[in-house]
Design a protein around this motif. Structure first.
Motif, mmCIF file in Angstrom:
data_model
loop_
_atom_site.group_PDB
_atom_site.id
_atom_site.type_symbol
_atom_site.label_atom_id
_atom_site.label_comp_id
_atom_site.label_asym_id
_atom_site.label_seq_id
_atom_site.Cartn_x
_atom_site.Cartn_y
_atom_site.Cartn_z
ATOM 1 N N THR A 295 0.633 -0.938 -0.370
ATOM 2 C CA THR A 295 0.041 0.238 0.112
ATOM 3 C C THR A 295 0.849 1.097 0.227
ATOM 4 O O THR A 295 1.573 0.879 0.273
ATOM 5 C CB THR A 295 -0.731 -0.037 0.631
ATOM 6 N N ASN B 169 1.977 3.037 -2.382
ATOM 7 C CA ASN B 169 2.923 2.439 -3.323
ATOM 8 C C ASN B 169 3.254 4.006 -4.225
ATOM 9 O O ASN B 169 3.806 3.959 -4.854
ATOM 10 C CB ASN B 169 3.036 1.700 -4.044
ATOM 11 N N ASP B 170 2.093 4.459 -4.418
ATOM 12 C CA ASP B 170 1.788 5.733 -5.629
ATOM 13 C C ASP B 170 2.946 7.241 -4.955
ATOM 14 O O ASP B 170 3.282 7.167 -4.441
ATOM 15 C CB ASP B 170 0.712 6.506 -5.212
ATOM 16 N N GLU B 171 3.476 6.703 -7.251
ATOM 17 C CA GLU B 171 4.336 8.247 -6.997
ATOM 18 C C GLU B 171 3.983 9.735 -6.311
ATOM 19 O O GLU B 171 2.759 9.953 -6.765
ATOM 20 C CB GLU B 171 4.683 8.273 -8.258
ATOM 21 N N ILE B 172 4.139 10.367 -5.396
ATOM 22 C CA ILE B 172 3.457 11.703 -4.876
ATOM 23 C C ILE B 172 4.262 12.719 -5.991
ATOM 24 O O ILE B 172 5.417 12.741 -6.215
ATOM 25 C CB ILE B 172 3.974 11.633 -3.696
ATOM 26 N N LYS B 173 2.678 12.781 -6.338
ATOM 27 C CA LYS B 173 3.756 13.888 -7.442
ATOM 28 C C LYS B 173 2.999 15.625 -6.660
ATOM 29 O O LYS B 173 1.797 15.752 -5.986
ATOM 30 C CB LYS B 173 3.182 14.165 -8.761
#
Ligand code: FES
Length: 312
Positions: A199, A201-205
């Motif tokens: 969880t 794991n999304d790339e944070i922009k």
């Protein structure tokens, strides 16, 4: 869970004393606690005694009680409560403590105990032929998420299979226990999911805001071409008094549409006026039509009058 009692008298040494190094360490440890609280050093001192002799003897319990000015029974309670203290001689190279509480049992603790029975001895606390290994079943060691697991001295070995436990026991038997890395024995970091994080794991922009103090040339030019929100409003006129805002362009058309709709609707007074009686309507005193609503809404009394004494 085994009964925790002191070892038989035959194996109990007559006396106990810390060696020079441990005596210095014990004095320094006792001084860490505030005046009157020296008894809090009971667990560290018992553990040091175990590390010196390999197990906690009756003489060691009496020694610690005297050192900390505690009743002997209080130190005995501590030593017999925690399974980290060995009350009888155990294997010199490894004492395997297999967790047998529910999560570990559901994940294969029984198979781990069979390995211990096969490689060490059938009975818990019994030494192997060389006196180097022993095992026992203990209660939850707080690593349930990585069940099943064992404790060897101060280290936990988790996510075990029977094959992996055999390898670990062989390493300790060969005097190479320090080469085994404690903790999970699979592809797991501490108590994270197997195979890595699952969880977040999304790339944070980064979120762009209007607060950028150094816009590019294109952004500055685009910003300059947008007319301000108050363009066309007379100067020195507050936004709430701007006639364009108070009377929007759509207001006259909406008012005309509302007026037309009102003409088509019958007036409210016409609706509420009672209909005149016609010759065909129900006569006064005649029984009402089925389903008609009577104007007499006064509730009728239904409770019977109670008979008082003397009335018939
Ligand atoms: S049940 Fe085995 S560590 Fe908790």
């Amino acid at each position: 869970m085994s009964v925790r009692r002191l070892a038989e008298d035959q194996v109990q040494p007559a006396i106990f004393a810390f060696n020079d190094e441990n005596s210095v360490w014990a004095e320094a440890t006792i001084r860490k606690y505030p005046a009157g609280r020296q008894q809090s050093a009971v667990i560290p001192l018992l553990m040091r005694a175990q590390e010196q002799d390999g197990w906690v003897t009756r003489a060691a319990i009496e020694f610690v009680a005297n050192k900390l000015d505690m009743p002997y029974i209080r130190v005995l309670e501590v030593a017999t409560f925690y399974t980290q203290f060995q009350l009888k001689p155990v294997g010199t190279r490894a004492h395997i403590q297999v967790c047998g509480t529910t999560p570990c049992m559901l994940r294969g603790a029984e198979d781990l105990m069979k390995v211990c029975q096969h490689k060490i001895h059938h009975d818990p606390f019994a030494l192997n032929a060389e006196g180097t290994l022993s095992w026992e079943e203990v209660e939850c060691q707080g690593a349930c998420v990585n069940a099943p697991m064992v404790i060897i001295f101060k280290d936990a070995y988790e996510d075990l299979t029977p094959q992996r436990l055999e390898e670990i026991i062989d390493a300790f038997e060969a005097g190479k226990g320090h080469e085994i890395k404690p903790g999970p024995q699979i592809d797991r970091i501490f108590s994270a999911p197997e195979g890595g994080p699952q969880t977040l794991n999304d790339e944070i922009k980064p979120v762009r805001t209007n607060l950028d103090p150094h816009p590019s040339a294109e952004e500055a030019a685009a910003a300059a071409s947008i007319p301000p929100a108050d363009a066309g409003r007379p100067k020195d006129t507050a936004p709430e008094t701007d006639p364009k805002l108070k009377t929007p362009a759509t207001a006259p058309a909406a008012a005309a549409a509302n007026a037309k709709a009102a003409e088509k609707q019958p007036s409210a007074t016409a609706k509420s006026k009672p209909a005149p009686k016609t010759p065909g309507s129900a006569a006064e005193g005649a029984p009402p039509e089925p389903g008609a609503v009577s104007g007499d809404l006064k509730p009728k009394r239904t409770r019977r009058k109670t008979t008082t004494e003397g009335e018939s």
